[in-house]
Design a protein around this motif. Structure first.
Motif, short mmCIF file in Angstrom:
data_model
loop_
_atom_site.label_atom_id
_atom_site.label_comp_id
_atom_site.label_asym_id
_atom_site.label_seq_id
_atom_site.Cartn_x
_atom_site.Cartn_y
_atom_site.Cartn_z
N TRP A 86 9.80 -11.03 -7.44
CA TRP A 86 9.13 -10.34 -6.35
C TRP A 86 8.40 -11.35 -5.46
CZ3 TRP A 86 11.27 -5.99 -6.16
CH2 TRP A 86 11.40 -5.12 -7.24
N PRO A 87 8.43 -11.16 -4.14
CA PRO A 87 7.65 -12.04 -3.27
C PRO A 87 6.15 -11.80 -3.46
CG PRO A 87 8.63 -10.24 -2.01
CD PRO A 87 9.21 -10.16 -3.39
N ASP A 88 5.34 -12.73 -3.01
CA ASP A 88 3.89 -12.61 -3.17
C ASP A 88 3.34 -11.35 -2.52
OD1 ASP A 88 3.88 -14.97 -4.56
OD2 ASP A 88 3.35 -16.21 -2.82
N SER A 89 3.99 -10.90 -1.44
CA SER A 89 3.50 -9.71 -0.73
C SER A 89 3.72 -8.44 -1.53
CB SER A 89 4.21 -9.59 0.63
OG SER A 89 5.62 -9.49 0.45
N VAL A 90 4.54 -8.50 -2.58
CA VAL A 90 4.84 -7.32 -3.40
C VAL A 90 4.16 -7.39 -4.76
CG1 VAL A 90 6.71 -6.05 -4.56
CG2 VAL A 90 7.03 -6.88 -2.22
N LEU A 91 4.00 -8.59 -5.30
CA LEU A 91 3.41 -8.76 -6.62
C LEU A 91 2.03 -8.10 -6.72
CD1 LEU A 91 4.22 -12.49 -7.51
CD2 LEU A 91 5.03 -10.46 -8.73
N GLY A 92 1.75 -7.56 -7.90
CA GLY A 92 0.42 -7.00 -8.13
C GLY A 92 0.45 -5.49 -8.30
N GLU A 93 -0.76 -4.89 -8.27
CA GLU A 93 -0.90 -3.46 -8.51
C GLU A 93 -0.99 -2.67 -7.21
OE1 GLU A 93 -4.28 -3.03 -11.07
OE2 GLU A 93 -3.12 -3.51 -12.88
N TRP A 94 -0.32 -1.50 -7.22
CA TRP A 94 -0.29 -0.61 -6.06
C TRP A 94 -0.63 0.81 -6.51
CZ3 TRP A 94 1.71 -2.24 -1.10
CH2 TRP A 94 2.14 -3.57 -1.07
N ASN A 95 -1.42 1.50 -5.68
CA ASN A 95 -1.67 2.92 -5.91
C ASN A 95 -0.52 3.72 -5.32
OD1 ASN A 95 -4.26 2.71 -7.17
ND2 ASN A 95 -5.19 2.35 -5.16
N SER A 96 0.02 4.64 -6.11
CA SER A 96 1.13 5.46 -5.62
C SER A 96 0.68 6.90 -5.38
CB SER A 96 2.28 5.45 -6.63
OG SER A 96 1.94 6.19 -7.78
N ARG A 97 1.16 7.43 -4.28
CA ARG A 97 0.95 8.86 -3.97
C ARG A 97 2.33 9.46 -3.75
NH1 ARG A 97 0.53 11.89 0.85
NH2 ARG A 97 -0.67 13.84 0.59
N MET A 98 2.69 10.41 -4.61
CA MET A 98 4.01 11.02 -4.55
C MET A 98 3.88 12.52 -4.31
SD MET A 98 5.82 8.96 -7.70
CE MET A 98 4.52 9.43 -8.84
N VAL A 99 4.69 13.02 -3.39
CA VAL A 99 4.67 14.45 -3.04
C VAL A 99 6.08 15.00 -3.18
CG1 VAL A 99 4.13 16.16 -1.27
CG2 VAL A 99 2.77 14.07 -1.43
N GLN A 113 1.94 17.03 -6.36
CA GLN A 113 1.56 15.64 -6.09
C GLN A 113 1.35 14.90 -7.39
OE1 GLN A 113 -1.39 14.81 -3.09
NE2 GLN A 113 -0.96 16.71 -1.96
N ARG A 114 1.65 13.60 -7.36
CA ARG A 114 1.43 12.72 -8.50
C ARG A 114 0.72 11.46 -8.00
NH1 ARG A 114 3.14 16.78 -10.34
NH2 ARG A 114 4.79 17.11 -11.90
N HIS A 115 -0.21 10.96 -8.82
CA HIS A 115 -0.91 9.72 -8.49
C HIS A 115 -0.82 8.79 -9.70
CE1 HIS A 115 -2.73 11.29 -4.77
NE2 HIS A 115 -2.80 12.45 -5.42
N GLU A 198 4.53 6.79 -1.48
CA GLU A 198 3.75 5.91 -0.61
C GLU A 198 2.90 5.01 -1.50
OE1 GLU A 198 1.74 7.05 3.27
OE2 GLU A 198 -0.01 6.80 1.96
N LEU A 199 3.06 3.71 -1.35
CA LEU A 199 2.33 2.73 -2.15
C LEU A 199 1.38 1.94 -1.26
CD1 LEU A 199 5.27 1.28 -4.31
CD2 LEU A 199 3.73 3.14 -4.91
N THR A 200 0.15 1.80 -1.72
CA THR A 200 -0.84 0.98 -1.02
C THR A 200 -1.47 0.03 -2.03
OG1 THR A 200 -2.51 2.70 -1.37
CG2 THR A 200 -1.35 2.70 0.75
N PRO A 201 -1.82 -1.19 -1.62
CA PRO A 201 -2.39 -2.16 -2.57
C PRO A 201 -3.66 -1.62 -3.22
CG PRO A 201 -1.81 -3.22 -0.50
CD PRO A 201 -1.69 -1.76 -0.26
N ARG A 202 -3.77 -1.86 -4.51
CA ARG A 202 -4.95 -1.42 -5.24
C ARG A 202 -6.07 -2.44 -5.07
NH1 ARG A 202 -5.49 -0.19 -11.76
NH2 ARG A 202 -7.16 1.37 -11.57
#
Length: 204
Positions: A86-99, A113-115, A198-202
């Motif tokens: 994974w590139p550095d811009s993707v590595l790490g933890e992300w919060n997911s919001r699923m509908v 919805q799932r988080h 939808e994923l956003t950085p944690r």
């Protein structure tokens, strides 16, 4: 008497001529035999040379095939060991919001919805996403990025919910700080449910 002498002389000449002819014929036959023998020797040598060339050719073919097999094996080994982390811009933890956007499965309703927390990481074998919910490990996806698209497929042995549902994620809207896409669940009797993701950085 003179007649007899002439007769004897004629007979002697005849025999001399006859002997000369025989000698000439014999010499000619010997010459032809020698020529044939020489030709046979030349043909035999040529056949031996051709056989030697053929043997060398077969040896070279075997060497070529052996080299090709070695190169093919090495190439296959290299292919199986290479992966893109994974590139550095993707590595790490992300919060997911699923509908839930569409469902033909009884367990899911449109609007659900799932988080979860998705952790992107790579090792020497491949690139993965660990899914965590309420600090508990749920499942792991194996992933691959092609350009501006990420495809995730679940590893069945890592699904802690023991669910038989197949999951596949496609993230095809990747920008700075946000990754969007869809999650498709295939359940019993091939029913399908589609979630938007939808994923956003944690925050660290």
């Amino acid at each position: 008497m003179m007649f007899i002498n002439k007769r004897i002389d004629m007979i002697a000449r005849f025999y001399l001529i006859y002997l000369a002819i025989i000698l000439l014929v014999s010499c000619g036959q010997d010459g032809r035999k020698q020529a044939l023998a020489d030709r046979e020797k030349a043909l035999e040598k040529r056949e031996q040379d051709i056989a030697s060339i053929e043997q060398d050719y077969q040896t070279l073919l075997k060497m070529r095939d052996s080299l090709r097999a070695t190169e093919s094996t090495a190439s296959e080994g290299d292919t199986t060991s290479i992966h893109e982390p994974w590139p550095d811009s993707v590595l790490g933890e992300w919060n997911s919001r699923m509908v839930c956007r569409a469902s033909r499965c009884a367990n899911y309703v449109v609007g659900d919805q799932r988080h979860e927390v998705w952790r992107f990481y790579s090792d020497s074998v491949g690139s993965y996403v660990q899914v965590v919910n309420n600090d508990e490990h749920i499942r792991i996806f194996e992933g691959q990025q092609n350009g501006n698209e990420i495809i995730l497929n679940i590893l069945p042995d890592t699904n802690m919910t023991k669910s038989s549902v197949a999951r596949r994620v496609q993230l095809d809207d990747i920008t700075s700080g946000v990754m969007r896409g869809t999650l498709v669940l295939t359940g019993k009797n091939n029913c399908e449910t589609v979630f938007s993701v939808e994923l956003t950085p944690r925050a660290k």
